[in-house]
Design a protein around this motif. Structure first.
Motif, short mmCIF file in Angstrom:
data_model
loop_
_atom_site.label_atom_id
_atom_site.label_comp_id
_atom_site.label_asym_id
_atom_site.label_seq_id
_atom_site.Cartn_x
_atom_site.Cartn_y
_atom_site.Cartn_z
N ALA A 187 0.82 -1.22 0.00
CA ALA A 187 0.00 0.00 0.00
C ALA A 187 0.85 1.27 0.00
O ALA A 187 0.31 2.38 0.11
N LYS A 188 2.18 1.13 -0.09
CA LYS A 188 3.12 2.26 -0.11
C LYS A 188 3.06 3.09 1.17
O LYS A 188 3.29 4.30 1.15
N LYS A 189 2.81 2.45 2.29
CA LYS A 189 2.79 3.15 3.58
C LYS A 189 4.14 2.91 4.27
O LYS A 189 4.27 2.08 5.16
N PHE A 190 5.14 3.67 3.83
CA PHE A 190 6.51 3.42 4.26
C PHE A 190 6.77 3.79 5.71
O PHE A 190 7.57 3.14 6.39
N ASP A 191 6.15 4.86 6.20
CA ASP A 191 6.32 5.23 7.60
C ASP A 191 5.77 4.16 8.53
O ASP A 191 6.36 3.85 9.57
N ARG A 192 4.64 3.60 8.12
CA ARG A 192 4.03 2.52 8.90
C ARG A 192 4.93 1.28 8.90
O ARG A 192 5.10 0.62 9.93
N LEU A 193 5.52 0.99 7.76
CA LEU A 193 6.43 -0.15 7.65
C LEU A 193 7.64 0.04 8.57
O LEU A 193 8.04 -0.88 9.29
N HIS A 194 8.22 1.24 8.56
CA HIS A 194 9.39 1.53 9.39
C HIS A 194 9.06 1.37 10.87
O HIS A 194 9.84 0.80 11.64
N GLU A 195 7.90 1.86 11.28
CA GLU A 195 7.50 1.76 12.68
C GLU A 195 7.30 0.30 13.08
O GLU A 195 7.65 -0.11 14.18
N ALA A 196 6.71 -0.49 12.17
CA ALA A 196 6.49 -1.91 12.45
C ALA A 196 7.81 -2.65 12.64
O ALA A 196 7.95 -3.50 13.53
N ILE A 197 8.81 -2.32 11.80
CA ILE A 197 10.12 -2.96 11.92
C ILE A 197 10.77 -2.61 13.25
O ILE A 197 11.25 -3.49 13.98
N LYS A 198 10.78 -1.31 13.58
CA LYS A 198 11.43 -0.85 14.81
C LYS A 198 10.79 -1.47 16.05
O LYS A 198 11.48 -1.99 16.94
N THR A 199 9.47 -1.45 16.11
CA THR A 199 8.76 -1.99 17.27
C THR A 199 8.98 -3.49 17.40
O THR A 199 9.18 -4.01 18.51
N SER A 200 8.96 -4.20 16.27
CA SER A 200 9.14 -5.66 16.29
C SER A 200 10.53 -6.04 16.78
O SER A 200 10.70 -7.01 17.52
N ILE A 201 11.54 -5.28 16.37
CA ILE A 201 12.91 -5.57 16.81
C ILE A 201 13.03 -5.38 18.32
O ILE A 201 13.60 -6.22 19.04
#
Length: 458
Positions: free
Chosen positions: A308-322
């Motif tokens: 869906a091209k929601k890059f900010d959401r993707l970045h937040e998901a990566i950071k939180t998951s780590i």
């Protein structure tokens, strides 16, 4: 229909912490209970004797290869399905889901038949000693046949999770595992069926999990329609499934290979060492399965956000998951390290050599397990984004690229210690490689985001 809309809302718009909790925690709990079953299974079988414990340790990698077929089609389809849902293409999503499910069952049945025909040579190759072999054949003859249900379950696990129905996955995993925990002592001891009883209990539990998924589909709770006529073997669909599915299968094969290589290298040291390493594998697997369960919730969020091209959401998901997965791995690793002796002692009647070997191995594995969350988030992220080659390389590190050379070389110079320390060394090397690949990925995502924003403003 409202429940299906809620799933899409969860994947695409809900706050990341809320989405990860709703998607990851149910699957994590389900995997946790399933992992506890593995430990309980080993606990009850360990009470029969060292050779019996060694038998289920030897059969374990064979079962993982068969289940890997479910991952080939299920995980391969799940990544593509999440991206298709992000784009709103539900018709193709139905085709992908159906193709994956029916293909996994067909191929799984073929591999199971092949495994049963050549069962003894396969078990010998996996490290079975003469004293272990009779128990291994008895256990595998029942367990491997029942794996056809597990192939279905693993495929559905991934497909159902891709649409946001994490609670269904949790229910299926927990229903089977809890039943198995209850049936194990009954079949093994009350009915005096030994290792055969353990295999029968597992088979029954897998059937129950299958019934949960079938109920979910037949009651039309799923976004997807699983129809044979929807099976579409186009180049695009097959390549998308295999692009992610083959690396996942290879990971599973490498995991089985690593376990069998440990068993083979341990064979000259006797059944106690094989049993001890088998106990360590199951204890560490409990933690890794819980991390995988959480990451199952992360993957569809990442894939949907990317599609869906929601890059900010993707970045937040990566950071939180780590952050969350690493915190868990540190706590779990400390528990394994501090209480290693007491944990291993639960899997034997009093075999001191098994306890000594298992304790030493579990202690060092607990320390290296602290790196597992960081590594797993990125190895799963590459696959969620459809980057099959990079995902393959990173995913193959821990049990293959970094593991196989060490297990083949180190024992020759360091004896039994070379077997005990192989996984921690592979974990450290994999974490270092992950750092470099993660930096490259984030640069690529930044450039993709900039390009999308510039095109959007034109």
């Amino acid at each position: 229909m409202s429940s299906k809309n809620n799933k899409m809302e969860l994947l695409g718009n809900a706050p990341i912490p809320k989405a990860l909790i709703a998607m990851g925690i149910p699957t994590m709990l389900g995997m946790m209970v399933n992992a506890i079953y593995n430990l309980v299974d080993a606990y009850f079988v360990g009470g029969l004797g060292t050779s019996q414990m060694g038998a289920i340790s030897v059969v374990y990698p064979l079962g993982q290869v068969v289940v890997g077929l479910g991952l080939l089609f299920g995980n391969g389809a799940a990544s593509y399905l999440s991206r298709l849902l992000g784009k709103g293409d539900k018709e193709k999503a139905n085709q992908v889901a159906s193709t994956a499910l029916y293909s996994s069952i067909t191929v799984g049945a073929i591999i199971i038949i092949f495994s049963m025909i050549f069962l003894r040579p396969i078990l010998k190759l996996l490290g079975a000693t003469d004293s272990i072999m009779p128990y291994a054949v008895t256990y595998a003859s029942i367990y491997i046949v029942s794996c056809i249900f597990n192939v279905f379950n693993v495929t559905m696990n991934n497909i159902v999770t891709s649409e946001g129905a994490a609670k269904t996955t949790m229910l299926a995993l927990m229903a089977g595992a809890i039943l198995n925990i209850g049936l194990d002592p009954v079949f093994i001891y009350v009915l005096d069926m030994g290792v055969a009883g353990a295999a029968i209990a597992t088979a029954i539990s897998q059937i129950i999990s299958t019934l949960v998924y079938l109920t979910f589909v037949l009651r039309k709770k799923s976004i997807y329609h699983f129809r044979i006529k929807n099976c579409t073997f186009t180049k695009e669909i097959i390549s998308e499934i295999f692009k992610i599915g083959i690396p996942t299968l290879v990971f599973q094969i490498l995991t089985s290979l690593s376990i069998s290589l440990v068993n083979t290298q341990a064979r000259p040291y006797g059944d106690s060492v094989i049993a001890g390493m088998g106990a360590v594998t199951r204890v560490v697997s409990m933690g890794s399965l819980m991390v995988f369960g959480f990451i199952k919730g992360f993957q569809p969020i990442a894939g949907y956000s990317y599609g869906a091209k929601k890059f900010d959401r993707l970045h937040e998901a990566i950071k939180t998951s780590i952050i969350w997965s690493t915190a868990f791995c540190v706590i779990y690793g400390l528990v394994l390290t501090i209480f290693s002796n007491g944990i291993i002692s639960q899997f034997t009647k009093g075999d001191l050599e098994m306890i000594r070997v298992g304790t030493q191995s579990l202690r060092i594995n607990g320390i290296s397990f602290m790196l597992f969350g960081f590594y797993t988030v990125y190895s799963s992220l590459f696959l969620a984004l459809g980057k099959g080659l990079a995902g393959f390389i990173l995913g193959a590190c821990r049990q293959g690229i970094c593991f196989v050379p060490v297990i083949l070389i180190l024992p020759a110079f360091w004896g039994i210690n070379g077997i005990l320390y192989v996984q921690p060394i592979a974990d450290l090397l994999s974490a270092i490689i992950t750092i470099f690949m993660a930096l490259h990925l984030h640069k690529e995502l930044t450039l993709t985001k900039q390009k999308f924003l510039s095109e959007k403003t034109e």
